[in-house]
Motif scaffolding. Structure first.
Motif, PDB file in Angstrom:
ATOM      1  N   VAL A 286       0.862  -1.184   0.000  1.00 15.45           N
ATOM      2  CA  VAL A 286       0.000   0.000   0.000  1.00 15.45           C
ATOM      3  C   VAL A 286       0.899   1.234   0.000  1.00 15.45           C
ATOM      4  CG1 VAL A 286      -1.975  -1.093   1.119  1.00 15.45           C
ATOM      5  CG2 VAL A 286      -0.166  -0.084   2.537  1.00 15.45           C
ATOM      6  N   ILE A 287       0.390   2.341  -0.534  1.00  7.61           N
ATOM      7  CA  ILE A 287       1.157   3.581  -0.611  1.00  7.61           C
ATOM      8  C   ILE A 287       0.309   4.721  -0.072  1.00  7.61           C
ATOM      9  CG2 ILE A 287       2.484   5.146  -2.088  1.00  7.61           C
ATOM     10  CD1 ILE A 287       2.686   2.941  -4.156  1.00  7.61           C
ATOM     11  N   SER A 288       0.883   5.525   0.821  1.00  5.39           N
ATOM     12  CA  SER A 288       0.172   6.656   1.405  1.00  5.39           C
ATOM     13  C   SER A 288       0.229   7.852   0.460  1.00  5.39           C
ATOM     14  CB  SER A 288       0.787   7.044   2.752  1.00  5.39           C
ATOM     15  OG  SER A 288       2.102   7.552   2.573  1.00  5.39           O
ATOM     16  N   ASP A 289      -0.612   8.844   0.730  1.00  5.58           N
ATOM     17  CA  ASP A 289      -0.649  10.043  -0.108  1.00  5.58           C
ATOM     18  C   ASP A 289       0.671  10.803  -0.083  1.00  5.58           C
ATOM     19  OD1 ASP A 289      -3.214   9.535  -0.903  1.00  5.58           O
ATOM     20  OD2 ASP A 289      -4.157  10.883   0.540  1.00  5.58           O
ATOM     21  N   ASP A 290       1.449  10.667   1.012  1.00  5.53           N
ATOM     22  CA  ASP A 290       2.724  11.374   1.081  1.00  5.53           C
ATOM     23  C   ASP A 290       3.905  10.506   0.652  1.00  5.53           C
ATOM     24  OD1 ASP A 290       2.692   9.717   3.289  1.00  5.53           O
ATOM     25  OD2 ASP A 290       3.503  11.201   4.678  1.00  5.53           O
ATOM     26  N   GLY A 291       3.620   9.381  -0.014  1.00  6.57           N
ATOM     27  CA  GLY A 291       4.693   8.620  -0.647  1.00  6.57           C
ATOM     28  C   GLY A 291       5.406   7.602   0.208  1.00  6.57           C
ATOM     29  N   ILE A 292       4.753   7.049   1.227  1.00 11.54           N
ATOM     30  CA  ILE A 292       5.341   5.967   2.001  1.00 11.54           C
ATOM     31  C   ILE A 292       4.756   4.646   1.500  1.00 11.54           C
ATOM     32  CG2 ILE A 292       5.772   4.985   4.283  1.00 11.54           C
ATOM     33  CD1 ILE A 292       7.044   7.731   3.805  1.00 11.54           C
ATOM     34  N   ARG A 335      -0.891   6.631   9.448  1.00  2.64           N
ATOM     35  CA  ARG A 335      -0.565   5.366  10.084  1.00  2.64           C
ATOM     36  C   ARG A 335      -0.837   4.201   9.144  1.00  2.64           C
ATOM     37  NH1 ARG A 335       0.443   6.397  15.447  1.00  2.64           N
ATOM     38  NH2 ARG A 335       0.427   4.175  16.001  1.00  2.64           N
ATOM     39  N   PHE A 336      -0.054   3.146   9.330  1.00  2.00           N
ATOM     40  CA  PHE A 336      -0.222   1.881   8.617  1.00  2.00           C
ATOM     41  C   PHE A 336      -1.136   1.002   9.454  1.00  2.00           C
ATOM     42  CE2 PHE A 336       1.546  -2.525   8.106  1.00  2.00           C
ATOM     43  CZ  PHE A 336       1.074  -2.739   6.813  1.00  2.00           C
ATOM     44  N   VAL A 337      -2.153   0.429   8.824  1.00  2.00           N
ATOM     45  CA  VAL A 337      -3.173  -0.339   9.542  1.00  2.00           C
ATOM     46  C   VAL A 337      -3.182  -1.771   9.029  1.00  2.00           C
ATOM     47  CG1 VAL A 337      -5.591  -0.431  10.245  1.00  2.00           C
ATOM     48  CG2 VAL A 337      -4.555   1.777   9.637  1.00  2.00           C
ATOM     49  N   THR A 338      -3.018  -2.742   9.927  1.00  2.00           N
ATOM     50  CA  THR A 338      -3.059  -4.149   9.540  1.00  2.00           C
ATOM     51  C   THR A 338      -3.472  -4.972  10.749  1.00  2.00           C
ATOM     52  OG1 THR A 338      -1.836  -5.915   8.409  1.00  2.00           O
ATOM     53  CG2 THR A 338      -0.606  -4.593  10.025  1.00  2.00           C
ATOM     54  N   PHE A 339      -3.247  -6.284  10.691  1.00  2.00           N
ATOM     55  CA  PHE A 339      -3.595  -7.171  11.792  1.00  2.00           C
ATOM     56  C   PHE A 339      -2.328  -7.744  12.419  1.00  2.00           C
ATOM     57  CE2 PHE A 339      -7.123  -7.314   8.769  1.00  2.00           C
ATOM     58  CZ  PHE A 339      -8.175  -6.954   9.599  1.00  2.00           C
ATOM     59  N   ILE A 352      -3.742  -3.455  14.458  1.00  2.00           N
ATOM     60  CA  ILE A 352      -2.596  -2.686  14.923  1.00  2.00           C
ATOM     61  C   ILE A 352      -2.327  -1.546  13.959  1.00  2.00           C
ATOM     62  CG2 ILE A 352      -0.959  -4.253  13.752  1.00  2.00           C
ATOM     63  CD1 ILE A 352       1.056  -3.597  16.010  1.00  2.00           C
ATOM     64  N   THR A 353      -1.985  -0.373  14.488  1.00  2.00           N
ATOM     65  CA  THR A 353      -1.599   0.758  13.646  1.00  2.00           C
ATOM     66  C   THR A 353      -0.186   1.186  14.016  1.00  2.00           C
ATOM     67  OG1 THR A 353      -2.427   2.533  15.092  1.00  2.00           O
ATOM     68  CG2 THR A 353      -4.011   1.514  13.586  1.00  2.00           C
ATOM     69  N   ILE A 354       0.576   1.533  12.976  1.00  5.96           N
ATOM     70  CA  ILE A 354       1.984   1.901  13.134  1.00  5.96           C
ATOM     71  C   ILE A 354       2.216   3.229  12.437  1.00  5.96           C
ATOM     72  CG2 ILE A 354       4.366   1.224  12.586  1.00  5.96           C
ATOM     73  CD1 ILE A 354       3.388  -1.693  12.573  1.00  5.96           C
ATOM     74  N   ASP A 355       2.888   4.148  13.088  1.00  5.95           N
ATOM     75  CA  ASP A 355       3.212   5.430  12.475  1.00  5.95           C
ATOM     76  C   ASP A 355       4.049   5.188  11.221  1.00  5.95           C
ATOM     77  OD1 ASP A 355       5.227   7.882  12.186  1.00  5.95           O
ATOM     78  OD2 ASP A 355       3.425   8.609  13.198  1.00  5.95           O
ATOM     79  N   LEU A 356       3.645   5.783  10.104  1.00  4.46           N
ATOM     80  CA  LEU A 356       4.304   5.510   8.832  1.00  4.46           C
ATOM     81  C   LEU A 356       5.767   5.912   8.817  1.00  4.46           C
ATOM     82  CD1 LEU A 356       1.470   6.484   6.330  1.00  4.46           C
ATOM     83  CD2 LEU A 356       2.551   4.243   6.523  1.00  4.46           C
ATOM     84  N   HIS A 357       6.126   6.943   9.543  1.00  4.42           N
ATOM     85  CA  HIS A 357       7.514   7.413   9.527  1.00  4.42           C
ATOM     86  C   HIS A 357       8.334   6.830  10.674  1.00  4.42           C
ATOM     87  CE1 HIS A 357       7.002  10.445   6.309  1.00  4.42           C
ATOM     88  NE2 HIS A 357       5.760  10.488   6.749  1.00  4.42           N
ATOM     89  N   ALA A 358       7.743   6.732  11.865  1.00  4.16           N
ATOM     90  CA  ALA A 358       8.496   6.259  13.030  1.00  4.16           C
ATOM     91  C   ALA A 358       8.595   4.746  13.086  1.00  4.16           C
ATOM     92  CB  ALA A 358       7.850   6.788  14.305  1.00  4.16           C
ATOM     93  N   THR A 363       7.659   6.248  19.594  1.00  2.00           N
ATOM     94  CA  THR A 363       7.292   6.468  20.987  1.00  2.00           C
ATOM     95  C   THR A 363       6.267   7.592  21.079  1.00  2.00           C
ATOM     96  OG1 THR A 363       9.134   8.030  21.278  1.00  2.00           O
ATOM     97  CG2 THR A 363       9.556   5.713  21.819  1.00  2.00           C
ATOM     98  N   GLY A 364       5.652   7.710  22.243  1.00  4.46           N
ATOM     99  CA  GLY A 364       4.674   8.773  22.455  1.00  4.46           C
ATOM    100  C   GLY A 364       3.506   8.649  21.505  1.00  4.46           C
TER     101      GLY A 364
END
Length: 411
Positions: A286-292, A335-339, A352-358, A363-364
């Motif tokens: 998958v690709i985000s709108d900001d190119g990740i 955020r990246f969303v998967t299982f 589970i969601t993961i920050d696309l850049h971090a 953290t935080g």
């Protein structure tokens, strides 16, 4: 057929988005019938209002819905059945608000939800149908000549793109139709090269198709070819999202080596600097709108377990990776969303969601977050995650084995 109309709550306003010539002797243009009401299938609605905010809920799906597809806008949940019908559901409680029945049988091109045009579109076998998201009525239908089936859908700027081919598809004689989303009026159709399973991408006044070797760009207004990827750039599989096009190795290959990942310039289709993927097979991404780009990569012989790798396409670098078992995924709100992995006894059965850049070490506010455990997210349910258009703060999980749809706050 007599048609019963029940008013829809006034709050249902779909405002935001959620993803030619034929050779001589080729298939004719499909017939178009625009349904203004009296001749269309019965549209049924309950008296329940679909107004109100997004809330957490769980609803059972019919077997036809469970074998079809579900999608959502900021205001409306809609499922396409495996027979070509539609079921509208309330974003507030998941209950059925309207239905558009159908009885087709055959291959499905999936579900396309175009909020800007207020249309849900699906294609089963040789019939393309559109429902009005605002009223819950059938908007229009198109029928193909006998022996052809719709196989892929795309949309942008008020145009629906529908690819069809002989059934069974033999790799030749695929045709791309462009029709107006509002009423199904045909705009153009072209014979195209296409490989089974490849997506249709449409943005920036162009529509893109892939034949397993090269990518072709066509003008959205005329269907005329405006660019083709160079012969030296391998493109076994096209991954697209936002305004990005990335060629990867084929998810169906069992080889030990795979061609380099290549990002293509949408204008010229020439390769741009792209991070090199791992030696493992690229399965889906998958690709985000900001190119990740987040790409699932696994062993060539067994894709049941592997890793998600995140790449920054703009800055030509790899960001992070995390272990995973093969699962559906999407991106939203940065955020990246998967299982969670199905073999992790501690955390399995969660979104589970993961920050696309971090990434997973964030953290935080950028730290990974998980939902409570739900039976519908287990691997045996073959769950699909759906993100509504707009800033709803929710995701939908569609479980296929036991037929359920759950709305839950985005972790």
């Amino acid at each position: 057929m007599k048609r019963r109309i029940v008013a829809v709550g006034a709050a249902l306003l779909v405002l935001v988005g959620c993803a030619g010539n034929t050779a001589s002797g080729g298939p004719k243009r499909p017939a178009v019938s625009s349904s203004s009401g009296a001749s269309g299938p019965t549209a049924e609605m309950t008296s329940m209002s679909v107004s109100g905010p997004w809330r957490a809920w769980a609803a059972s799906l019919s077997s036809r819905e469970a074998h079809g597809s579900c999608g959502a806008t900021a205001h409306q949940v809609v499922c396409a059945t495996d027979s070509g019908g539609f079921v509208g559901r309330s974003r507030a409680d998941g209950r059925v608000t309207w239905t558009v029945p159908a009885g087709d049988r055959g291959k499905s091109a999936g579900l396309l939800v175009d909020a800007a045009a207020e249309r849900a579109v699906t294609g089963v076998a040789g019939r393309l149908r559109a429902a009005n998201l605002r009223t819950g009525a059938q908007a229009w239908t198109r029928r193909l000549p006998t022996g052809r089936a719709y196989l892929a859908l795309g949309a942008a700027d008020g145009i629906v793109y529908a690819l069809h081919a002989p059934d069974p598809f033999t790799g030749t004689a695929a045709v791309l139709d462009a029709v107006r989303a509002s009423d199904g009026t045909p705009l153009w159709h072209r014979s195209v090269g296409w490989s089974t399973g490849e997506p249709l991408a449409a943005f920036g006044g162009r529509v893109y198709t892939a034949d397993g070797t090269r990518v072709t760009a066509r003008d959205a207004r005329t269907g005329a070819t405006v660019a083709t990827s160079p012969t030296g750039v391998e493109c076994p599989h096209l991954v697209t999202g936002g305004r990005y096009l990335v060629c990867t190795g084929s998810p169906f290959s069992a080889g030990d080596t795979f061609p380099p990942m290549r990002r293509l310039d949408p204008a010229s289709l020439r390769p741009l600097p792209t991070p090199r993927n791992t030696i493992n097979k690229p399965v889906h991404g998958v690709i985000s709108d900001d190119g990740i780009l987040v790409l699932y990569e696994a062993g060539a012989e067994d894709t049941s377990a592997g890793d998600w790798f995140a790449y920054d396409l703009k800055n030509d670098r790899r960001l992070w990776s995390t272990y995973a078992t093969e699962a559906d995924a999407t991106v939203t709100a940065g955020r990246f969303v998967t299982f969670t992995p199905v073999n992790d006894r501690t955390t399995r059965g969660r979104v589970i969601t993961i920050d696309l850049h971090a990434g997973p070490k964030g953290t935080g506010a950028a730290a990974p977050r998980m939902s409570p455990a739900y039976a519908q997210t287990r691997g045996g349910e073959h769950p699909v995650v759906v993100v509504p258009g707009g800033d709803t703060g929710h995701v939908l999980v569609m479980a296929r084995t036991h037929g359920s749809l759950r709305s839950l706050p985005l972790p």
